[in-house]
Design a protein around this motif. Sequence first.
Motif, PDB file in Angstrom:
ATOM      1  N   PHE A   1       0.833  -1.200  -0.082  1.00 16.72           N
ATOM      2  CA  PHE A   1       0.047   0.085  -0.118  1.00 16.72           C
ATOM      3  C   PHE A   1       0.802   1.144   0.019  1.00 16.72           C
ATOM      4  CE2 PHE A   1      -2.364  -3.066   2.467  1.00 16.72           C
ATOM      5  CZ  PHE A   1      -3.277  -3.527   1.340  1.00 16.72           C
ATOM      6  N   GLY A   2       2.039   1.208  -0.144  1.00 15.44           N
ATOM      7  CA  GLY A   2       3.015   2.371  -0.211  1.00 15.44           C
ATOM      8  C   GLY A   2       2.902   3.145   1.111  1.00 15.44           C
ATOM      9  N   ILE A   3       2.827   2.413   2.337  1.00 17.47           N
ATOM     10  CA  ILE A   3       2.757   3.082   3.564  1.00 17.47           C
ATOM     11  C   ILE A   3       3.993   3.021   4.275  1.00 17.47           C
ATOM     12  CG2 ILE A   3       0.387   3.027   3.975  1.00 17.47           C
ATOM     13  CD1 ILE A   3       0.600   0.781   5.702  1.00 17.47           C
ATOM     14  N   PRO A   4       4.390   3.900   5.348  1.00 22.25           N
ATOM     15  CA  PRO A   4       5.709   3.744   6.036  1.00 22.25           C
ATOM     16  C   PRO A   4       5.510   2.408   6.892  1.00 22.25           C
ATOM     17  CG  PRO A   4       4.783   5.806   6.210  1.00 22.25           C
ATOM     18  CD  PRO A   4       3.789   5.353   5.591  1.00 22.25           C
ATOM     19  N   LEU A   5       6.823   1.731   7.376  1.00 23.10           N
ATOM     20  CA  LEU A   5       6.547   0.789   8.220  1.00 23.10           C
ATOM     21  C   LEU A   5       6.087   1.023   9.455  1.00 23.10           C
ATOM     22  CD1 LEU A   5      10.041  -0.526   7.199  1.00 23.10           C
ATOM     23  CD2 LEU A   5       8.438  -1.803   6.668  1.00 23.10           C
ATOM     24  N   GLN A   6       4.911   0.274   9.886  1.00 16.49           N
ATOM     25  CA  GLN A   6       4.384   0.558  11.152  1.00 16.49           C
ATOM     26  C   GLN A   6       3.930  -0.541  11.971  1.00 16.49           C
ATOM     27  OE1 GLN A   6       1.178   3.913  10.267  1.00 16.49           O
ATOM     28  NE2 GLN A   6       1.732   3.199   8.191  1.00 16.49           N
ATOM     29  N   PHE A   7       5.043  -1.282  12.503  1.00 20.62           N
ATOM     30  CA  PHE A   7       4.721  -2.489  13.360  1.00 20.62           C
ATOM     31  C   PHE A   7       3.958  -2.344  14.591  1.00 20.62           C
ATOM     32  CE2 PHE A   7       6.575  -4.856  16.852  1.00 20.62           C
ATOM     33  CZ  PHE A   7       6.097  -6.104  16.480  1.00 20.62           C
ATOM     34  N   ASP A   8       4.069  -1.039  15.135  1.00 24.99           N
ATOM     35  CA  ASP A   8       3.249  -0.718  16.356  1.00 24.99           C
ATOM     36  C   ASP A   8       1.689  -0.684  15.987  1.00 24.99           C
ATOM     37  OD1 ASP A   8       3.828   1.340  14.853  1.00 24.99           O
ATOM     38  OD2 ASP A   8       3.652   2.924  16.655  1.00 24.99           O
ATOM     39  N   LYS A   9       1.455  -0.556  14.845  1.00 24.59           N
ATOM     40  CA  LYS A   9      -0.109  -0.417  14.546  1.00 24.59           C
ATOM     41  C   LYS A   9      -0.663  -1.887  14.094  1.00 24.59           C
ATOM     42  CE  LYS A   9      -0.214   4.344  14.081  1.00 24.59           C
ATOM     43  NZ  LYS A   9       0.168   5.491  12.998  1.00 24.59           N
ATOM     44  N   THR A  10       0.107  -2.704  14.036  1.00 28.37           N
ATOM     45  CA  THR A  10      -0.151  -4.097  13.574  1.00 28.37           C
ATOM     46  C   THR A  10      -1.000  -5.008  14.684  1.00 28.37           C
ATOM     47  OG1 THR A  10       1.538  -4.081  11.844  1.00 28.37           O
ATOM     48  CG2 THR A  10       0.521  -6.332  12.371  1.00 28.37           C
ATOM     49  N   PHE A  11      -2.024  -5.079  14.365  1.00 33.78           N
ATOM     50  CA  PHE A  11      -2.960  -5.987  15.606  1.00 33.78           C
ATOM     51  C   PHE A  11      -2.308  -7.548  15.664  1.00 33.78           C
ATOM     52  CE2 PHE A  11      -6.004  -8.826  16.656  1.00 33.78           C
ATOM     53  CZ  PHE A  11      -6.727  -8.703  17.750  1.00 33.78           C
ATOM     54  N   THR A  12      -1.960  -7.805  16.912  1.00 30.14           N
ATOM     55  CA  THR A  12      -1.420  -9.081  16.919  1.00 30.14           C
ATOM     56  C   THR A  12      -2.022 -10.030  17.840  1.00 30.14           C
ATOM     57  OG1 THR A  12       0.793  -7.942  16.491  1.00 30.14           O
ATOM     58  CG2 THR A  12       0.938 -10.376  17.206  1.00 30.14           C
ATOM     59  N   GLU A  13      -2.349 -11.132  17.582  1.00 24.00           N
ATOM     60  CA  GLU A  13      -3.106 -12.135  18.467  1.00 24.00           C
ATOM     61  C   GLU A  13      -2.281 -13.420  18.011  1.00 24.00           C
ATOM     62  OE1 GLU A  13      -7.277 -11.737  19.003  1.00 24.00           O
ATOM     63  OE2 GLU A  13      -7.226 -13.796  18.613  1.00 24.00           O
ATOM     64  N   GLY A  14      -1.868 -14.343  19.140  1.00 21.42           N
ATOM     65  CA  GLY A  14      -1.164 -15.719  18.605  1.00 21.42           C
ATOM     66  C   GLY A  14      -2.043 -16.749  18.860  1.00 21.42           C
ATOM     67  N   ILE A  15      -1.440 -17.916  19.014  1.00 16.29           N
ATOM     68  CA  ILE A  15      -2.266 -19.226  18.693  1.00 16.29           C
ATOM     69  C   ILE A  15      -2.236 -19.856  19.989  1.00 16.29           C
ATOM     70  CG2 ILE A  15      -1.853 -19.594  16.017  1.00 16.29           C
ATOM     71  CD1 ILE A  15       0.348 -21.530  16.811  1.00 16.29           C
ATOM     72  N   SER A  16      -1.670 -19.319  21.003  1.00 16.04           N
ATOM     73  CA  SER A  16      -1.569 -20.442  22.249  1.00 16.04           C
ATOM     74  C   SER A  16      -3.077 -20.489  22.887  1.00 16.04           C
ATOM     75  CB  SER A  16      -0.585 -19.619  23.047  1.00 16.04           C
ATOM     76  OG  SER A  16      -1.035 -18.368  23.472  1.00 16.04           O
ATOM     77  N   GLN A  17      -4.075 -19.701  22.451  1.00 12.08           N
ATOM     78  CA  GLN A  17      -5.201 -20.039  23.085  1.00 12.08           C
ATOM     79  C   GLN A  17      -5.977 -20.614  22.114  1.00 12.08           C
ATOM     80  OE1 GLN A  17      -5.893 -18.851  25.970  1.00 12.08           O
ATOM     81  NE2 GLN A  17      -3.906 -18.006  25.976  1.00 12.08           N
ATOM     82  N   VAL A  18      -5.651 -21.362  21.166  1.00 15.32           N
ATOM     83  CA  VAL A  18      -6.409 -22.202  20.085  1.00 15.32           C
ATOM     84  C   VAL A  18      -6.382 -23.708  20.810  1.00 15.32           C
ATOM     85  CG1 VAL A  18      -6.357 -23.462  17.850  1.00 15.32           C
ATOM     86  CG2 VAL A  18      -5.634 -20.770  18.109  1.00 15.32           C
ATOM     87  N   THR A  19      -7.666 -24.220  20.713  1.00 15.24           N
ATOM     88  CA  THR A  19      -7.839 -25.584  21.490  1.00 15.24           C
ATOM     89  C   THR A  19      -8.097 -26.500  20.590  1.00 15.24           C
ATOM     90  OG1 THR A  19     -10.053 -25.178  21.674  1.00 15.24           O
ATOM     91  CG2 THR A  19      -8.760 -24.556  23.706  1.00 15.24           C
ATOM     92  N   THR A  20      -7.854 -27.702  20.790  1.00 15.45           N
ATOM     93  CA  THR A  20      -8.038 -28.870  19.832  1.00 15.45           C
ATOM     94  C   THR A  20      -9.836 -28.990  19.484  1.00 15.45           C
ATOM     95  OG1 THR A  20      -7.986 -30.455  21.722  1.00 15.45           O
ATOM     96  CG2 THR A  20      -6.455 -30.601  20.049  1.00 15.45           C
ATOM     97  N   GLU A  21     -10.448 -28.301  20.660  1.00 11.22           N
ATOM     98  CA  GLU A  21     -11.980 -28.356  20.601  1.00 11.22           C
ATOM     99  C   GLU A  21     -12.361 -27.509  19.452  1.00 11.22           C
ATOM    100  OE1 GLU A  21     -13.357 -26.930  24.343  1.00 11.22           O
ATOM    101  OE2 GLU A  21     -15.402 -27.746  23.917  1.00 11.22           O
ATOM    102  N   ASP A  22     -11.813 -26.320  19.417  1.00  9.60           N
ATOM    103  CA  ASP A  22     -12.096 -25.386  18.232  1.00  9.60           C
ATOM    104  C   ASP A  22     -11.616 -25.879  16.884  1.00  9.60           C
ATOM    105  OD1 ASP A  22     -13.167 -23.381  19.735  1.00  9.60           O
ATOM    106  OD2 ASP A  22     -11.333 -22.874  20.654  1.00  9.60           O
ATOM    107  N   VAL A  23     -10.381 -26.691  16.814  1.00  4.90           N
ATOM    108  CA  VAL A  23      -9.982 -27.088  15.575  1.00  4.90           C
ATOM    109  C   VAL A  23     -11.148 -28.227  15.044  1.00  4.90           C
ATOM    110  CG1 VAL A  23      -8.036 -28.545  14.692  1.00  4.90           C
ATOM    111  CG2 VAL A  23      -7.511 -26.725  16.225  1.00  4.90           C
ATOM    112  N   THR A  24     -11.554 -29.122  16.119  1.00  4.42           N
ATOM    113  CA  THR A  24     -12.373 -30.055  15.552  1.00  4.42           C
ATOM    114  C   THR A  24     -13.853 -29.350  15.151  1.00  4.42           C
ATOM    115  OG1 THR A  24     -11.427 -31.278  17.311  1.00  4.42           O
ATOM    116  CG2 THR A  24     -13.633 -32.124  16.515  1.00  4.42           C
TER     117      THR A  24
END
Length: 436
Positions: A215-238
């Motif tokens: 998009f031709g924007i400056p690098l803005q790591f601090d504005k990237t919304f970030t959520e990991g996978i540590s809360q993903v359960t096998t229940e949700d996968v199923t």
Amino acid sequence: MKSVRIGLMGLGTVGGGTATVLQRNAEEITQRVGRSLEIVRAAAREINEQTVFAADSSVKLSDDAWDVVNDADVDVVVELIGGYSPARELVLKAIENGKHVVTANKALIAMHGDEIFAAASEKGVSVCYEAAVAGGIPIIKAMREGLTANKIEWLAGIINGTGNFILTEMRDKGRDFDDVLKEAQALGYAEADPTFDVEGIDAAHKLTILASIAFGIPLQFDKTFTEGISQVTTEDVTYAEELGYRIKHLGIARKTAKGIEMRVHPTLIPEKRLIANVDGVMNAVLVQGDAVGPTLYYGAGAGAEPTASAVVADIVDIARTFESAADNKVAALGYQAGKHSNTPVLTSDNFETAYYLRLSVEDRPGVLADVANIFAQQDISIEAVIQKEPASEGERVSLILLTQTVQELKMNTALSKVEASNISDSVTRIRVEHLD
Ligand code: HSE
């Protein structure tokens, strides 16, 4: 023609792979480039007889990376030590000394890229970073050059091999999260600090870079919304599978009328999409251009030789443009300096996406109507519902909902009402993208 003299900083997984690839394919590379690529200096934290080049007297070895950036015989400094510091200082010094730089360091580019590219442009040297995103896949080249005619509308990628490896093993073999993570570390895929992989920071570094190019924007790591996978359960996968979806850890960048969404989070994707079938340590990036339509790039996202493949390609690019004037080279982030746009990056309240929700509700008549009521007040349409049997009488049951696309603020409001009303004692939410 004069050879290109390389100084390597870091002789770990990728440094070793780079040395191997350069040596094994030296003949083909020289024929393609028209000059040879020669490693003349290398630095690693510890030097002993096991160190790569220990038996090669043509490579000067040192335990101090500053020796590489200050070596007058080095034309191209290859930074493979990773992390923010001292990588930033070393790269800036190499540029000051008039050297071209190749780096695989996504953290460095995402955080300090704008400063580094400005310094390089002033000095008339190149800084290349193909290996920083999606390992061996030439996605930077594809976006900066192959897709240069397009307005990019959105992109979505599996850009962390370790996370994808973990999710794949959990789904296919029911393996334990920690056990798979240990294997990824042993195979050299994981970051020095594996929370960078698991909590999405590594993917956010890479997405920041891709969004800037798209998009031709400056690098803005601090504005990237970030959520990991540590809360993903096998229940949700199923449950996701029951609904015809797979859970992948995606980096998504999208231009909307209000601004740019940059987000990394677990995502349900319809199982029939090609990208939903990208498994193990493999990466894939789907890019939608206005002229070309959807394009998909697939390959190994981590590992010694796949990453080395990208590092060597960057060295070759530099070797090919050695004598070119700076303004004849491809701009580091695809747009000429000073031509970046100030389109705002949106906060998560403004994201628009569909949702998978898992509620834990009382098994009583009317509970579904209560939930539907709260959602209706926020204009949220429900697309599918599954209610599970209680494990035993009187126990709470899982209620799984798929919604249509909604603004995240409305979803937040609805879910706080669900929580406040005691309908559900827990709510799991995973965003859903159809990628069509
Ligand atoms: N830790 C990274 C991954 C390495 O697993 O994808 C490549 O950037």
